[in-house]
Structures are given as structure tokens and as C-alpha cells.
Scaffold this active site. Structure first.
Site, mmCIF file in Angstrom:
data_model
loop_
_atom_site.group_PDB
_atom_site.id
_atom_site.type_symbol
_atom_site.label_atom_id
_atom_site.label_comp_id
_atom_site.label_asym_id
_atom_site.label_seq_id
_atom_site.Cartn_x
_atom_site.Cartn_y
_atom_site.Cartn_z
ATOM 1 N N TYR A 176 1.089 -1.469 3.679
ATOM 2 C CA TYR A 176 0.546 -1.323 2.668
ATOM 3 C C TYR A 176 1.112 -0.777 1.198
ATOM 4 O O TYR A 176 0.409 -0.338 0.516
ATOM 5 C CB TYR A 176 -1.011 -1.621 2.208
ATOM 6 C CG TYR A 176 -1.337 -2.920 3.304
ATOM 7 C CD1 TYR A 176 -1.217 -4.008 3.089
ATOM 8 C CD2 TYR A 176 -1.808 -2.517 4.744
ATOM 9 C CE1 TYR A 176 -1.589 -5.113 3.561
ATOM 10 C CE2 TYR A 176 -2.215 -3.901 5.374
ATOM 11 C CZ TYR A 176 -2.532 -4.621 4.788
ATOM 12 O OH TYR A 176 -2.395 -5.862 6.329
ATOM 13 N N TYR A 179 -7.759 3.266 -2.266
ATOM 14 C CA TYR A 179 -9.378 3.279 -0.983
ATOM 15 C C TYR A 179 -9.755 4.634 -0.902
ATOM 16 O O TYR A 179 -9.830 5.196 0.075
ATOM 17 C CB TYR A 179 -9.012 2.387 -0.403
ATOM 18 C CG TYR A 179 -8.350 1.507 -0.378
ATOM 19 C CD1 TYR A 179 -8.641 0.472 -0.413
ATOM 20 C CD2 TYR A 179 -6.959 1.623 -0.307
ATOM 21 C CE1 TYR A 179 -7.615 -1.054 -1.128
ATOM 22 C CE2 TYR A 179 -6.023 0.213 -0.628
ATOM 23 C CZ TYR A 179 -6.400 -1.707 -0.716
ATOM 24 O OH TYR A 179 -5.790 -2.757 -1.098
ATOM 25 N N GLU A 184 -3.863 -11.018 14.348
ATOM 26 C CA GLU A 184 -3.549 -10.939 13.097
ATOM 27 C C GLU A 184 -3.228 -9.701 12.627
ATOM 28 O O GLU A 184 -3.703 -9.146 11.265
ATOM 29 C CB GLU A 184 -3.770 -11.494 11.633
ATOM 30 C CG GLU A 184 -4.129 -13.415 12.722
ATOM 31 C CD GLU A 184 -3.956 -14.034 10.849
ATOM 32 O OE1 GLU A 184 -4.930 -13.297 10.443
ATOM 33 O OE2 GLU A 184 -4.591 -15.456 10.942
ATOM 34 N N PRO A 185 -2.822 -8.590 13.773
ATOM 35 C CA PRO A 185 -2.172 -6.954 13.258
ATOM 36 C C PRO A 185 -1.263 -7.442 12.323
ATOM 37 O O PRO A 185 -0.390 -7.807 12.078
ATOM 38 C CB PRO A 185 -2.406 -6.612 14.123
ATOM 39 C CG PRO A 185 -1.514 -7.478 15.285
ATOM 40 C CD PRO A 185 -2.041 -8.893 14.886
ATOM 41 N N GLY A 186 -1.176 -6.458 11.096
ATOM 42 C CA GLY A 186 -0.332 -6.156 9.983
ATOM 43 C C GLY A 186 -0.234 -4.526 10.358
ATOM 44 O O GLY A 186 1.074 -3.963 10.879
ATOM 45 N N GLY A 245 -6.938 -6.350 11.007
ATOM 46 C CA GLY A 245 -7.512 -5.227 10.988
ATOM 47 C C GLY A 245 -7.688 -4.405 11.382
ATOM 48 O O GLY A 245 -8.609 -3.254 11.411
ATOM 49 N N CYS A 263 2.075 8.348 -15.208
ATOM 50 C CA CYS A 263 0.883 8.679 -16.463
ATOM 51 C C CYS A 263 -0.357 8.556 -16.335
ATOM 52 O O CYS A 263 -0.949 7.945 -16.441
ATOM 53 C CB CYS A 263 1.274 8.674 -17.443
ATOM 54 S SG CYS A 263 3.709 8.869 -17.796
ATOM 55 N N GLU A 264 -1.167 9.437 -14.794
ATOM 56 C CA GLU A 264 -2.066 9.035 -15.078
ATOM 57 C C GLU A 264 -2.973 9.751 -14.730
ATOM 58 O O GLU A 264 -2.320 10.815 -12.839
ATOM 59 C CB GLU A 264 -2.208 7.946 -13.924
ATOM 60 C CG GLU A 264 -2.679 6.932 -15.567
ATOM 61 C CD GLU A 264 -3.497 5.467 -14.284
ATOM 62 O OE1 GLU A 264 -2.832 4.121 -15.197
ATOM 63 O OE2 GLU A 264 -4.312 5.466 -13.916
ATOM 64 N N ARG A 312 -2.628 3.930 -2.446
ATOM 65 C CA ARG A 312 -3.246 3.909 -1.692
ATOM 66 C C ARG A 312 -4.688 4.143 -1.601
ATOM 67 O O ARG A 312 -6.060 4.697 -1.503
ATOM 68 C CB ARG A 312 -3.529 3.785 -0.564
ATOM 69 C CG ARG A 312 -2.078 1.799 0.022
ATOM 70 C CD ARG A 312 -1.655 1.437 1.672
ATOM 71 N NE ARG A 312 -3.257 1.556 2.153
ATOM 72 C CZ ARG A 312 -3.733 2.248 2.770
ATOM 73 N NH1 ARG A 312 -3.631 3.544 3.270
ATOM 74 N NH2 ARG A 312 -4.919 2.201 3.573
HETATM 75 N N1 LLP Z 1 -5.544 -11.732 7.980
HETATM 76 C C1 LLP Z 1 -6.094 -11.239 7.211
HETATM 77 C C2 LLP Z 1 -6.560 -13.066 7.579
HETATM 78 C C3 LLP Z 1 -5.494 -10.378 6.235
HETATM 79 O O1 LLP Z 1 -6.459 -10.431 5.272
HETATM 80 C C4 LLP Z 1 -4.967 -9.688 7.161
HETATM 81 C C5 LLP Z 1 -5.845 -8.015 5.675
HETATM 82 C C6 LLP Z 1 -5.006 -9.503 7.971
HETATM 83 C C7 LLP Z 1 -4.608 -10.030 8.519
HETATM 84 C C8 LLP Z 1 -3.935 -7.827 7.858
HETATM 85 O O2 LLP Z 1 -4.983 -7.261 8.385
HETATM 86 P P1 LLP Z 1 -4.301 -5.556 9.294
HETATM 87 O O3 LLP Z 1 -3.858 -5.533 10.650
HETATM 88 O O4 LLP Z 1 -3.040 -5.280 8.539
HETATM 89 O O5 LLP Z 1 -5.493 -4.373 8.560
HETATM 90 N N2 LLP Z 1 -4.027 -3.187 0.822
HETATM 91 C C9 LLP Z 1 -5.697 -2.961 2.047
HETATM 92 C C10 LLP Z 1 -5.653 -3.799 3.453
HETATM 93 C C11 LLP Z 1 -5.888 -5.216 3.341
HETATM 94 C C12 LLP Z 1 -6.217 -5.656 3.853
HETATM 95 C C13 LLP Z 1 -6.031 -7.542 3.489
HETATM 96 N N3 LLP Z 1 -5.881 -8.299 4.807
HETATM 97 C C14 LLP Z 1 -5.064 -1.550 2.808
HETATM 98 O O6 LLP Z 1 -4.098 -0.877 2.263
HETATM 99 O O7 LLP Z 1 -5.937 -0.165 3.243
#
Ligand code: LLP
Length: 444
Positions: A401, A344, A301-303, A259, A371-372, A340
Site C-alpha cells: 500500500y 492513517y 485474502e492476505p495482501g 486484513g 508542497c504540503e 499512509r
Molecule cells: N480482501 C479485500 C476484499 C480487501 O478489501 C482487502 C483490502 C484485502 C483482502 C487485503 O487486506 P490486507 O490483508 O492487505 O489488509 N490502504 C490501506 C489498506 C486498505 C485495504 C483495503 N482492502 C493501508 O494502507 O493500510
């Protein structure tokens, strides 16, 4: 009326703060990322295209390991995954968080050790669970009560699968309502407040083939403050203490999810990782001491914060038009490669590259080709007043994402991913072609 502020130069022309650290201006208004000219990438790989700076991905992984030396850092594959990304993540010593058989299989078949992978999901299919057990995933995170019996049956009486429980700690945080997952009333996890989490834990403890090794929470995404994490951690440790008191079980792991927020535009805040580490470490020590609990191993768990700032999306301008009081700059991608903004309301900061403009800034809305009317990539941004078809626009902070959420809308085909590093560009994922799309269409 079109807003033309002729005296201004494009507002953030020199501000590269949300670009990969390797980004450098080149002559003629071009930019280099990873030592590679973006105009050259566009010429060689065509547009739209996604550029991923390998050095930036790696240095972000290293920053996490340096700031959290005692924690396990798992990259959240949902942000962006490819075989090469899997290799970089593994080489940098991170683990992986996956949430489908697809992500898991791609990672393991790319050589990633399955025991360093955690499987998530609020609705794991039999295929997800079967694949996880077959490949020997490290941990499965239980997200609903019914999953316990299903997983126990799949594991069998003589099998063994380490599990965690996803807890909803009752702390709200996140950049948009759709990505807030820390409170009740949304689909993820088991509530701490109404006791569903405690109930599931008690049930799990009657299943010796599913050893519970820790608790998990993920309070939301695009969070830029430390405070909600600290509050969630305190509640999670409180639950760990109650589990010890009730069941005599001391859990060795605490996964605080991801997150971690990033800046999409200059001046926006990002989560300060050093402050996060300090906040979590201090609270963990204090709460555990107060409850006389040994300090569990922390997992993160950073993404987005790993992949997002390493990516740049490249588009070619196809049309410029003025309608009413708005200028629309239409590009050759859009909501199929980046949903996105529509989902959002995220704001991006596109910029002209590959040509030097001396024109003043004008306010324009960058739209896609779909087309939107809602296919808007960047509303009301400052772009050079002479922006025209054929120009190249680059959008920073595009690594997370976007492609992972790309769709097949209008059969446009998903863009390629090009890795750049040390002056070299190489293709990681090729462009989706009409043949790819036709190949799946097996009717007469
Ligand atoms: N761990 C779990 C269980 C999660 O559900 C997520 C993201 C992460 C880690 C990684 O979160 P991050 O560090 O990337 O924020 N599509 C949306 C974000 C959805 C996130 C879903 N879960 C966007 O584009 O902002």
C-alpha cells in the site's frame, strides 16, 4: 528546543525485527537485504527506490500455505502488483484477489490462471465486468443489489459466472477507522444485520447463470487479533445455515478476506497466523457441527502480510533544519510514494544506512519533498544527531500500500521497484520519468 540525548545510541539500531529475515548488517553502517547492500542499490538505481526481497515474499506465501494447508490463499493484489510479483505468487501456489480490470489484466497477461482469480469491488465498471467475463475470472464477488441485474445481463442467458456475496457481518476491526469494513455504515458489502445480504442472495438464486458458490467478508485491515475473525466466521456460518434452511442450498466456500496486521516498528504486534489458523479451524468445525453443515472450503485474502514486510523504501536526505523545537529531516520522496502516514497516521521506523554514526540519538521528524505541511513520513523518530544531507534513510515494512497508492503529486515521478535475492538486484518496475508524465499530457 531540540532534544539531544547524547548518551543514547539510536534506539533500535540493532533491532531488525521488522526487516526482511535476510537483512544483515554490513561494515560502515550499511545493511544487506537479500544479500544486496542498500547503499549499492541507492547508488545503482538512485533514490527514492523501493526494494522488494523476493525470498521474503516467497517465504511469506509458503508460511500461509503451511499454516492453512486446506484453504485457498489469494494474494490481495491491491497491496502491490507487478508482473514479477504475479509470477512469484503463482509459483508459490497462491491465487489472486483483484479489484479492477487493470489488476486483472496485468495478472492474466503475465500468465496467471484466471480461474484462480477473484474479482472484488463495490463499484465495478462495465469495463471491469467485461474484462472479467472475457478473461474468464474464477469468481466475482457481488457487493451491491444492483450489481446482480447488471452482471446477469452481461453474462447473458446462456453464459455462466460463479459468484460470491460480500456480507457485512457486523464485527468491527482494523488499524484505523478508514480501513474498518466489518460493520454497517461504510460502503462495502451487504448487511447481515438489516437483511440486505439475505435479500440479495434470494435474488441471486433466481439467476441460474450466476451460480452462488459461497459467501465473502472482509472485516478490515491491519488487524492484529484473532477474536474478530472468529466472531465474524461464526456469523458467516450462521448465515450459511440459514441459506440452507431457506433455500436448500449448501454453499461450498467461505472467504474470510484479508486484513492480517503486520508490525511497522519494533515491538508492535502482528497477527499470529498460527493462532488465526487454529481459531478459524476450531470455530469452523464447531459452528458447522452445531448447524449440521458440511465444513466449507476456507479462502483467505492476505495482501499486506505477504508484501509489506518484504519491502524497504530508500530515500536520500536533502535537507536538515531546526524550526522551533523540531528537527526536520527532508528526503527526496514523501507523500507521493507513501501516503499512509497522512491517511492513517501510521508510524514508521526509518534508519540511517550506508554510514556509521557514533552520534547520540536525537528526535527528528522525517518529511517528504512535497508542497504540503502534512507531508510527513515519520514524526518524532530517533535518528543519529549528526544526520545530514546526502545521508541515506531506509524504511522497513514498506512493501504494501505504498507504491500501489503512489500518486503523481508535484510531478515528482514514482520510484522504481528493485527485487533483491541471493546477492543480486534487478529492476522490476523502472522509475517514472518526466517523459512518462509528458506522454499522457496530450493538450497543446
Ligand atoms: N480482501 C479485500 C476484499 C480487501 O478489501 C482487502 C483490502 C484485502 C483482502 C487485503 O487486506 P490486507 O490483508 O492487505 O489488509 N490502504 C490501506 C489498506 C486498505 C485495504 C483495503 N482492502 C493501508 O494502507 O493500510
Amino acid at each position: 528546543m531540540t532534544v539531544v540525548l547524547a548518551s543514547e545510541t539510536p534506539a533500535d539500531a540493532d533491532d531488525l525485527s521488522v526487516w526482511p529475515a535476510s537483512t544483515a548488517p554490513l561494515p560502515d553502517g550499511d545493511l544487506a537485504v537479500g544479500g544486496v547492500s542498500l547503499a549499492d542499490v541507492a547508488a545503482r538505481f538512485d533514490t527514492p527506490a523501493h526494494v522488494l526481497d523476493e525470498g521474503e515474499v516467497r517465504s511469506r506465501c509458503r508460511a500461509y500455505r503451511a499454516v492453512f494447508p486446506d484453504a485457498d490463499v489469494l494474494y490481495a493484489a491491491k497491496a502491490f502488483l507487478s508482473r514479477t510479483m504475479v509470477r512469484w505468487i503463482g509459483e508459490e501456489g497462491l491465487g489472486l484477489d483483484v479489484c479492477s480490470a487493470g489488476e486483472l489484466e496485468l495478472a492474466v497477461t503475465s500468465g496467471f490462471p484466471p480461474d484462480r482469480i477473484v474479482l472484488h469491488g463495490n463499484a465495478k465498471s462495465p469495463h471491469d465486468i467485461g474484462t472479467a467475463l472475457r478473461l474468464g475470472v474464477g469468481r466475482i464477488v457481488i457487493d451491491s443489489p444492483s450489481e446482480i441485474a447488471r452482471l446477469a445481463a452481461a453474462v447473458g442467458p446462456h453464459g455462466r459466472q460463479k459468484v460470491m456475496v460480500r456480507v457485512v457481518p457486523g464485527v468491527s476491526a482494523g488499524g484505523h477507522e478508514k480501513i474498518r469494513t466489518g460493520t454497517d455504515g461504510q460502503k462495502f458489502g451487504l448487511s447481515l444485520t438489516d437483511g440486505t445480504a439475505q435479500h440479495a442472495i434470494a435474488r441471486l438464486l433466481t439467476q441460474p447463470q450466476l451460480p452462488l458458490v459461497g459467501l465473502h467478508c472482509h472485516i478490515g485491515s491491519q488487524i492484529t487479533a484473532v477474536k474478530p475473525y472468529v466472531a465474524a466466521l461464526r456469523r458467516m456460518v450462521g448465515l450459511m445455515a440459514r441459506i440452507r434452511d431457506t433455500h436448500g442450498l449448501v454453499l461450498p466456500e467461505l472467504d474470510m478476506g484479508g486484513g492480517h496486521g503486520i508490525a511497522y516498528r519494533p515491538g508492535e504486534p502482528a497477527l499470529d497466523l498460527t493462532a488465526l489458523a487454529r481459531g478459524l479451524r476450531t470455530e469452523l468445525a464447531a459452528s458447522c457441527a452445531a448447524a449440521a453443515l458440511p465444513v466449507p472450503r476456507l479462502i483467505l485474502e492476505p495482501g499486506r502480510a505477504v508484501a509489506g514486510p518484504a519491502g524497504v523504501a530508500l530515500y536520500r536526505v536533502l535537507a536538515v533544519k531546526t524550526t522551533g523545537d523540531r528537527v526536520f529531516v527532508a528526503v527526496d520522496g514523501g507523500m507521493s510514494d507513501n501516503p499512509r502516514p497522512a491517511l492513517y497516521g501510521v508510524r514508521y521506523a526509518p534508519r540511517l544506512v550506508g554510514r556509521h554514526s557514533t552520534a547520540g540519538t536525537r528526535t527528528a521528524t522525517v518529511v517528504g519533498r512535497h508542497c504540503e505541511a502534512g507531508d510527513i513520513l515519520a514524526a518524532d523518530v530517533g535518528l543519529p544527531g549528526d544526520i545530514r544531507p546526502g545521508d541515506l534513510l531506509a524504511v522497513p515494512a514498506a512493501g504494501a500500500y505504498q507504491l500501489s497508492m503512489a500518486s503523481g503529486y508535484n510531478l515528482v515521478g514514482r520510484p522504481p521497484v528493485v527485487a533483491v535475492d541471493g546477492g543480486t538486484a534487478r529492476l522490476l518496475v523502472r522509475r517514472e520519468t518526466l517523459d512518462d508524465l509528458r506522454g499522457r499530457d496530450v493538450g497543446e
